[in-house]
Structure formats: structure tokens, C-alpha cells
Design a protein around this motif. Sequence first.
Motif, PDB file in Angstrom:
ATOM      1  N   VAL A   1       0.811  -1.230   0.000  1.00 51.05           N
ATOM      2  CA  VAL A   1       0.000   0.000   0.000  1.00 51.05           C
ATOM      3  C   VAL A   1       0.840   1.273   0.000  1.00 51.05           C
ATOM      4  O   VAL A   1       0.295   2.374  -0.029  1.00 51.05           O
ATOM      5  CB  VAL A   1      -0.963   0.017   1.211  1.00 51.05           C
ATOM      6  CG1 VAL A   1      -1.876  -1.189   1.182  1.00 51.05           C
ATOM      7  CG2 VAL A   1      -0.207   0.082   2.536  1.00 51.05           C
ATOM      8  N   GLY A   2       2.168   1.135   0.056  1.00 49.76           N
ATOM      9  CA  GLY A   2       3.038   2.307   0.001  1.00 49.76           C
ATOM     10  C   GLY A   2       3.113   3.093   1.284  1.00 49.76           C
ATOM     11  O   GLY A   2       3.519   4.270   1.259  1.00 49.76           O
ATOM     12  N   ARG A   3       2.791   2.456   2.445  1.00 45.79           N
ATOM     13  CA  ARG A   3       2.715   3.247   3.675  1.00 45.79           C
ATOM     14  C   ARG A   3       2.747   2.337   4.901  1.00 45.79           C
ATOM     15  O   ARG A   3       2.205   1.233   4.903  1.00 45.79           O
ATOM     16  CB  ARG A   3       1.419   4.056   3.683  1.00 45.79           C
ATOM     17  CG  ARG A   3       1.319   5.139   4.763  1.00 45.79           C
ATOM     18  CD  ARG A   3       0.084   5.959   4.460  1.00 45.79           C
ATOM     19  NE  ARG A   3      -0.196   7.048   5.379  1.00 45.79           N
ATOM     20  CZ  ARG A   3       0.370   8.234   5.351  1.00 45.79           C
ATOM     21  NH1 ARG A   3       1.309   8.483   4.460  1.00 45.79           N
ATOM     22  NH2 ARG A   3       0.026   9.186   6.197  1.00 45.79           N
ATOM     23  N   ASP A   4       3.381   2.816   5.968  1.00 43.24           N
ATOM     24  CA  ASP A   4       3.404   2.150   7.259  1.00 43.24           C
ATOM     25  C   ASP A   4       3.828   3.204   8.276  1.00 43.24           C
ATOM     26  O   ASP A   4       4.162   4.341   7.906  1.00 43.24           O
ATOM     27  CB  ASP A   4       4.383   0.965   7.254  1.00 43.24           C
ATOM     28  CG  ASP A   4       3.960  -0.144   8.193  1.00 43.24           C
ATOM     29  OD1 ASP A   4       2.790  -0.546   8.135  1.00 43.24           O
ATOM     30  OD2 ASP A   4       4.794  -0.607   8.994  1.00 43.24           O
TER      31      ASP A   4
ATOM     32  N   LEU B   1       5.702   3.931  12.481  1.00 43.62           N
ATOM     33  CA  LEU B   1       6.356   3.454  13.698  1.00 43.62           C
ATOM     34  C   LEU B   1       6.202   4.486  14.800  1.00 43.62           C
ATOM     35  O   LEU B   1       6.418   5.684  14.583  1.00 43.62           O
ATOM     36  CB  LEU B   1       7.858   3.206  13.452  1.00 43.62           C
ATOM     37  CG  LEU B   1       8.253   2.211  12.361  1.00 43.62           C
ATOM     38  CD1 LEU B   1       9.772   2.155  12.228  1.00 43.62           C
ATOM     39  CD2 LEU B   1       7.690   0.831  12.638  1.00 43.62           C
ATOM     40  N   TYR B   2       5.821   4.003  15.982  1.00 46.86           N
ATOM     41  CA  TYR B   2       5.703   4.861  17.159  1.00 46.86           C
ATOM     42  C   TYR B   2       6.549   4.255  18.272  1.00 46.86           C
ATOM     43  O   TYR B   2       6.454   3.054  18.547  1.00 46.86           O
ATOM     44  CB  TYR B   2       4.239   4.971  17.588  1.00 46.86           C
ATOM     45  CG  TYR B   2       4.033   5.598  18.955  1.00 46.86           C
ATOM     46  CD1 TYR B   2       4.561   6.850  19.245  1.00 46.86           C
ATOM     47  CD2 TYR B   2       3.316   4.936  19.944  1.00 46.86           C
ATOM     48  CE1 TYR B   2       4.380   7.434  20.492  1.00 46.86           C
ATOM     49  CE2 TYR B   2       3.123   5.505  21.192  1.00 46.86           C
ATOM     50  CZ  TYR B   2       3.657   6.748  21.461  1.00 46.86           C
ATOM     51  OH  TYR B   2       3.482   7.313  22.697  1.00 46.86           O
ATOM     52  N   VAL B   3       7.367   5.070  18.899  1.00 43.96           N
ATOM     53  CA  VAL B   3       8.253   4.592  19.966  1.00 43.96           C
ATOM     54  C   VAL B   3       7.667   5.018  21.313  1.00 43.96           C
ATOM     55  O   VAL B   3       7.400   6.196  21.544  1.00 43.96           O
ATOM     56  CB  VAL B   3       9.684   5.153  19.795  1.00 43.96           C
ATOM     57  CG1 VAL B   3      10.559   4.742  20.970  1.00 43.96           C
ATOM     58  CG2 VAL B   3      10.282   4.662  18.484  1.00 43.96           C
ATOM     59  N   ASP B   4       7.455   4.024  22.167  1.00 46.77           N
ATOM     60  CA  ASP B   4       6.874   4.250  23.487  1.00 46.77           C
ATOM     61  C   ASP B   4       7.823   3.679  24.538  1.00 46.77           C
ATOM     62  O   ASP B   4       8.801   2.994  24.210  1.00 46.77           O
ATOM     63  CB  ASP B   4       5.500   3.597  23.582  1.00 46.77           C
ATOM     64  CG  ASP B   4       4.630   4.213  24.669  1.00 46.77           C
ATOM     65  OD1 ASP B   4       5.123   5.084  25.404  1.00 46.77           O
ATOM     66  OD2 ASP B   4       3.454   3.807  24.777  1.00 46.77           O
ATOM     67  N   TYR B   5       7.495   3.955  25.794  1.00 45.75           N
ATOM     68  CA  TYR B   5       8.345   3.491  26.894  1.00 45.75           C
ATOM     69  C   TYR B   5       7.536   2.576  27.805  1.00 45.75           C
ATOM     70  O   TYR B   5       6.440   2.930  28.239  1.00 45.75           O
ATOM     71  CB  TYR B   5       8.899   4.673  27.685  1.00 45.75           C
ATOM     72  CG  TYR B   5       9.801   4.283  28.836  1.00 45.75           C
ATOM     73  CD1 TYR B   5      11.064   3.744  28.599  1.00 45.75           C
ATOM     74  CD2 TYR B   5       9.385   4.438  30.158  1.00 45.75           C
ATOM     75  CE1 TYR B   5      11.896   3.384  29.641  1.00 45.75           C
ATOM     76  CE2 TYR B   5      10.216   4.082  31.215  1.00 45.75           C
ATOM     77  CZ  TYR B   5      11.459   3.546  30.947  1.00 45.75           C
ATOM     78  OH  TYR B   5      12.283   3.178  31.979  1.00 45.75           O
TER      79      TYR B   5
ATOM     80  N   TYR C   1       2.298   0.478  13.106  1.00 46.44           N
ATOM     81  CA  TYR C   1       0.898   0.741  12.771  1.00 46.44           C
ATOM     82  C   TYR C   1       0.693   0.632  11.262  1.00 46.44           C
ATOM     83  O   TYR C   1       1.457   1.207  10.478  1.00 46.44           O
ATOM     84  CB  TYR C   1       0.474   2.130  13.248  1.00 46.44           C
ATOM     85  CG  TYR C   1       0.289   2.218  14.749  1.00 46.44           C
ATOM     86  CD1 TYR C   1      -0.966   2.060  15.324  1.00 46.44           C
ATOM     87  CD2 TYR C   1       1.378   2.442  15.587  1.00 46.44           C
ATOM     88  CE1 TYR C   1      -1.134   2.126  16.700  1.00 46.44           C
ATOM     89  CE2 TYR C   1       1.216   2.516  16.967  1.00 46.44           C
ATOM     90  CZ  TYR C   1      -0.045   2.354  17.513  1.00 46.44           C
ATOM     91  OH  TYR C   1      -0.210   2.412  18.871  1.00 46.44           O
ATOM     92  N   LEU C   2      -0.358  -0.112  10.870  1.00 43.58           N
ATOM     93  CA  LEU C   2      -0.724  -0.206   9.467  1.00 43.58           C
ATOM     94  C   LEU C   2      -1.233   1.139   8.964  1.00 43.58           C
ATOM     95  O   LEU C   2      -1.731   1.966   9.736  1.00 43.58           O
ATOM     96  CB  LEU C   2      -1.802  -1.269   9.264  1.00 43.58           C
ATOM     97  CG  LEU C   2      -1.421  -2.720   9.574  1.00 43.58           C
ATOM     98  CD1 LEU C   2      -2.658  -3.605   9.495  1.00 43.58           C
ATOM     99  CD2 LEU C   2      -0.356  -3.215   8.601  1.00 43.58           C
ATOM    100  N   ALA C   3      -1.146   1.341   7.654  1.00 46.26           N
ATOM    101  CA  ALA C   3      -1.626   2.591   7.065  1.00 46.26           C
ATOM    102  C   ALA C   3      -3.093   2.826   7.389  1.00 46.26           C
ATOM    103  O   ALA C   3      -3.521   3.966   7.616  1.00 46.26           O
ATOM    104  CB  ALA C   3      -1.420   2.544   5.548  1.00 46.26           C
TER     105      ALA C   3
END
Length: 475
Positions: A125-128, A130-134, A146-148
Amino acid sequence: MSKNNDITFTRPEFDAALSTWGKNRDVCSGPDAVKAAGHLHLPRLNPSDTSEANNQRNESYLARAVFYAIAANTKQGLQGMAFRRDPTLELPENNKMEYLKTNADGAGTSIYQQSQQSLESVLEVGRDGLYVDYAKEGNQAIILRYLAENIINWRTKRINGRNKLILVVLRECVEEEDGYGFKDVIQYRELRMEDHRFMVRVWRPTGEGKAQKYVAGEPYYPKPFGAEHWDEIPFIFIGAQDNNPDIDRAPLEALISINLGHYRNSADYEDSVHFCGQIQPWISGLSEEWRDWLEEKGVKFGSRNPMLLPPKGAMGMAQGQPNMIAKEAMDDKKAYMIALGARLIEQNGAVKTATQASGEQASGTSILGICCSNVSEAYTVAVMWCARYLGIKELDAINYAITKEFLPKGADANVINAIVAAWQSGAVPTLDMIRSLQKMDIIDPAADPAAILDILNTQGPNFLGDSNENDERAA
């Protein structure tokens, strides 16, 4: 409440791309997903006719259609080329982030597996994202993917000469206990810059049906180790062209469209084969009495059932002429898909020179190379954010890289001799010589060049066997 003030608000470009993403996911998942979508990907015959007979004909039309998993096989082939070597993860000289190699998201998915999933999504789909958490429980920073389809809203603002994310809204599906089973609950995670500070808020549903609405939980303010707050949102998009928030076209989109066209031609062809392949018996020379008698008694066909006819009566079988138009359209699309890169559809036994193979690789994998670079860059940034959460300052030592050498290079003896001769003459440093041989797959590409150098320095000469044996032979 105005839709614009609702956390479930979705950007117009997101809404426009959603159906295309769904189509791409189905096609890249294979025949089961395409068939399960029913007539979403296959037009109905006589759509204005809602009779039971037409419904049954459409069900048969769908059942007979054959979907060839060309796009899915191509995607798997591209992934295999990108990950024929393990990606390299370079970290500072401490073991605080070694856990990323086996558990990057806190759920047991390694950074290598997660990056494979990201590349797969970018190809489809040309997209994705990433989120960085603690995670306080394990004192670990985690990378969440996370998916698009779950990145429903975002906004940027020009700050100090560059565009920065000031809002991201993520859709999440969480499981809740329901007796011995469970139920899926949709919630929304809001990532927002508020007064130049990064803030997180989770919105949970209340009520049922039309009365359902989402209520925000208490906001919290994550912060890096030794800092008062984040001055940015630790979220990054991954795209097919670049990693900005704009939606890119999927690299496999053209192939997916032709694959669906091939599927529709296949449905027409199989329907034609079924229709033309049914033999139609005919009888001529019957009187009305003979016709009525046959209709009353019925007719049996077969070698042991003689057909009784009146004088000058005749009987035969009629069969439709084959319709090859749909088959020709399928063949044309097959050739076009091969040109687009679907090499897995057929085996080509032609012998090619090394120069031809290298040229085809360069043209066929350039888009894949861009996607691999984007995924590598995004994960490098994500690991840097993990380091900031953990108080690691050596950010320049961090790098994540997926190989862009998608096919093994042939080992040319003359090139190897030239590299070794240059090293022996002192024109090339030892580490550069080792790296050159690693690129040619002579030395394990995943090995640390410094470790190989240490082995070379400690093992001593070993050209013709033991040195004492060499002395005896010389004597």
C-alpha cells in the motif's frame, strides 16, 4: 458534536486511499482473500436483475473464476531478495538495547521480523508507521508498528524552517474479556504537541449503538531520560517514495490492477468454457404426436439407450464454438505482468550473461531499493528514539540497514587477485579488503570486519600446511 471535533475524524486523502488499500491487501493476500470479497473485485452479470436465477448464475460465475496469485508471489519474491541477508543493527557499545534484536515491540517480535512486515506493507500500500513508546515494567523503549489503515489523522506545522508533526491519531483494536471469550474494542490514541510538549491521550468508547461516543482519558507526557519533555512526536511514517506524511502510491499497484484484470478475464473465460462445453442435443423430423410422446416419456442418452425416431427423423449434438477472446486478453495481461516484474509467473530458461543479469537486476530492483532505504531510515530513527528514552547519548553509532544487494555477486578471480594484491602492497587497508570480500560473499557478510581482522592476526600463516612440514619438504 461536529465531525471536525470528533477523535474519529479521518483526513480526506485517507478516505480516498482506503478502498485502494483494501483492494491491494486482498490481491497480495492471494486467492482466498479475493474470493472472500465476492463481487467486490468481480463485476456482477446483469446487475439490475435481482432474481434468484441471476443470483445463482453470479455465484457460479464467481466460483468458476480462477485467481492467479501473481502479485502475491511477486511481493514474496521481492521480500526474499531484500532479506536474503539479515539486516545489520549497529548499536553503541553497551547492552541496553540488545533486546531489540529479539523483542522490539514488547510482544516478542524482533526488529528484523518487524521490519519485514513494514517492507511488506510498503510494497502493498506504500505506507506504514512506527511509534516509539516506553514500557516502565521492563525499563525498555519499544517500537510499535501501525498499518496505514490505522493512521487515520495527522497534521504538520512549519517550525524553525522544517515541517514537524504536531498531531497523529492512531486507531487501535484491543481485546477485552467476555466470559470465556473476548470482544474487540476500538480505541484511539492521540499523539499531540501541546505547548511545545509531546502529549498522549487515549480515547475509549462509552455507550452502545448510535449513543456510543469516545471519551478521552487523562493525558500524560512521556519524556526522554534526563529531559523535561519530548520536543517532537516520536512517530515516523514509512513511504514508498520518502518518509513524509504524504500518501505514496504502492510500488505493486500497477501489477495489482493488471492481476485483477487477469482475474476478470479468467472469470469470463471459465464461464465461456462452461457454456460452450455443454453439449446441446437436437432432434428433427418429429410430428406433434411424436414430440408429445417424447416429452411425456422422456429421453435417455447413451450407447445402451437407442433413440426411436419416426421416418426421416434425425438426431444430433450441437456444441458452441470456443470463445478465445477472453483467453487472448489473459495472455496479453500475462505478458504485461512479466514486463512489470512478475517473473515468478513462468520459468525463463534462457542463458544470460553476467552483464545482462546485472542490468536486469538494476532496473528491476530500483523501486525495491528505495523502499528498503526508507524502511532502514525509519528504523534507524526509531532506534535513536529508543536510545533517548534509555539515556544513551551515542546516537551517531546507531544504524539499521536492509541490504540493497538483492542478488549474489559473482566472484571474479581477477578482481579478488587485484584486491588481495593491493592489500599486500599496502595500497588498501586490511579492513577495506575484508569489506570488499564480504560484498562479494567470499567472507560472511554478517561477520564483524574487526573480528575477522583479529582472527587473521592471531591464526598465523597457513598456506601449505604446518611450518615444520614445509621445512622438511624444503630439505
